[in-house]
Design a protein around this motif. Structure first.
Motif, mmCIF file in Angstrom:
data_model
loop_
_atom_site.group_PDB
_atom_site.id
_atom_site.type_symbol
_atom_site.label_atom_id
_atom_site.label_comp_id
_atom_site.label_asym_id
_atom_site.label_seq_id
_atom_site.Cartn_x
_atom_site.Cartn_y
_atom_site.Cartn_z
ATOM 1 N N GLN A 111 -6.640 -0.013 -2.387
ATOM 2 C CA GLN A 111 -5.349 0.655 -2.258
ATOM 3 C C GLN A 111 -4.181 -0.327 -2.243
ATOM 4 O OE1 GLN A 111 -5.041 3.629 0.808
ATOM 5 N NE2 GLN A 111 -7.029 4.541 0.316
ATOM 6 N N VAL A 141 0.855 -1.186 0.000
ATOM 7 C CA VAL A 141 0.000 0.000 0.000
ATOM 8 C C VAL A 141 0.891 1.236 0.000
ATOM 9 C CG1 VAL A 141 -1.762 1.287 1.271
ATOM 10 C CG2 VAL A 141 -1.839 -1.219 1.243
ATOM 11 N N ASN A 142 0.692 2.104 -0.972
ATOM 12 C CA ASN A 142 1.499 3.329 -1.090
ATOM 13 C C ASN A 142 2.994 3.021 -1.099
ATOM 14 O OD1 ASN A 142 -0.859 4.933 -1.079
ATOM 15 N ND2 ASN A 142 -0.868 5.014 1.160
#
Length: 318
Positions: free
Chosen positions: A267, A214-215
Motif C-alpha cells: 500500500q 499511503v493513501n
C-alpha cells in the motif's frame, strides 16, 4: 628456545586450521567455536531470546504448547562440531570477502573477534544462517551443498549484521542509503504487536523508520515481520508477513481501537522507490541492506538499482 619454537609452530598450525585472519581495520578476526562453546552461546539468555513471544517458541518447536526452556534445549542439540573440510570452506569464503573489501578499498570496523557456529538450523526454521551478538551460525546443509560463490555471498550478508550491531554510526549512515533513519533508542512496540511479531536474530534493535506515502498521506513508518494467525503447523517461513507500522511525532506506534495499525508494504506506493529492487528479501531494512552489501562485496552486475550499491560504497569509503 626449542620450547618457544615448538609453541610457535603449534600456534601457526592452529591459526591455519581454525581460520584466523590477522586483526586489523579491514581484517576481521574469526574463529570456529567448539561444540561446548557454541552450546553456551546459543542458549544465552540475551536480548533476542528474552524477546521471544509464544508464537516464536511454538513455530520453532512446531508445537502449540512450546516452552522457552524446550527451545533452548533444542538449540543446544542442534549444534555440531566443525570438520576440517567445513573450516576450509568457510575460511575460503571469509578470505574472499576480505579480498573484495581490500580490492574496493572499503573501510569497515569489526568487533574484536567473530565466532562461527555450525548447526542443523532446526532452531531457526531451516534458515541458511543467522547472527547474534558477535557470532554467526551456519546451516550444515549450506556447508554441504553451497557453491563457493554462494557461501562467500552468505558470509558477506551475515557479516553485515555483525557490523551494524557493532557500529551504530555505520548503521545510521548505511540505513540512510535507502531512506531510513536510525534512532538512538529502540521503538517500543505495544503488547498486541509484540504477541504477533516474528523475532529475527539478525535484528538487534527495532530502531529505524522512513517516510512512506499511503493513501495519499506521507507519514513515518517502521517495518515489522509478523504473523496474522496462531501456530497451526508448518514452517516458520509459512507465517511471515511484512508490514509497515505508522508512528506518531514521538515515534510511538499508532493504534486504532486498541490495536496497532499494520499497513501492507504494497500500500506504500513509494516503497520500492526507496529501497530499490535488488533483493526480494524485504522483511526489514536490515535484511534489505545486508543483501545489497553482499551484492557489493560480490561485485554483482546487472542489478535493477545499482545506485543503491553505489550509495553503500560511498558510505564505506568515508
Amino acid at each position: 628456545m626449542k620450547l618457544a619454537r615448538t609453541l610457535l609452530a603449534v600456534c601457526l598450525c592452529l591459526t591455519a586450521i581454525a581460520g584466523f585472519a590477522q586483526k586489523g581495520q579491514n581484517n576481521p578476526l574469526f574463529r570456529f567455536a567448539t561444540k561446548a562453546e557454541a552450546q553456551m552461546l546459543i542458549t544465552d539468555i540475551d536480548q533476542y531470546t528474552n524477546g521471544w513471544n509464544q508464537f516464536d517458541i511454538n513455530v520453532r518447536m512446531q508445537t502449540n504448547e512450546g516452552r522457552k526452556s524446550q527451545l533452548l534445549t533444542l538449540a543446544m542439540s542442534c549444534v555440531q562440531n566443525w570438520s576440517d573440510a567445513d573450516k576450509k570452506k568457510v575460511t575460503n569464503a571469509f578470505n574472499g570477502v576480505i579480498a573484495s573489501i581490500k580490492k574496493q578499498k572499503l573501510t569497515l570496523h569489526y568487533p574484536d573477534e567473530i565466532v562461527l557456529i555450525k548447526t542443523s538450523m532446526q532452531e531457526e526454521g531451516g534458515a541458511d544462517a543467522y547472527t547474534r551478538k558477535n557470532w554467526i551460525a551456519i546451516n550444515e546443509n549450506v556447508l554441504n551443498n553451497a557453491q563457493e560463490t554462494q557461501l562467500k555471498s552468505l558470509v558477506a550478508h551475515e557479516l553485515f549484521h555483525i557490523l551494524t550491531r557493532y557500529d551504530l554510526n555505520f548503521k545510521k549512515a548505511v540505513y540512510q542509503t535507502i531512506g531510513f533513519t536510525v534512532l538512538d533508542r529502540e521503538i517500543i512496540f505495544p503488547t498486541d504487536l509484540m504477541e504477533k511479531r516474528i523475532s529475527n536474530p539478525d535484528i538487534s534493535r527495532y530502531d529505524s523508520y522512513a517516510p512512506f506515502t499511503v493513501n495519499g498521506t506521507t507519514q513515518n513508518y517502521t517495518m515489522v515481520t509478523y504473523t496474522d494467525r496462531p501456530y497451526e503447523g508448518g514452517n516458520l517461513f509459512d507465517y511471515m508477513k511484512t508490514g509497515l507500522i505508522p508512528l506518531n511525532e514521538h515515534f510511538v506506534p499508532v493504534q486504532e481501537s486498541g490495536k496497532t495499525i499494520i499497513v501492507p508494504v504494497e500500500q506504500a506506493k513509494d516503497f520500492y522507490e526507496k529501497i530499490g529492487k535488488n533483493t526480494e528479501y524485504v522483511v526489514n531494512p536490515e535484511e534489505i541492506l545486508a543483501d545489497n552489501f553482499a551484492s557489493l562485496i560480490m561485485e554483482k552486475k546487472g542489478l535493477p538499482n545499482p545506485e543503491v550499491i553505489d550509495r553503500i560504497r560511498e558510505v564505506l569509503k568515508k
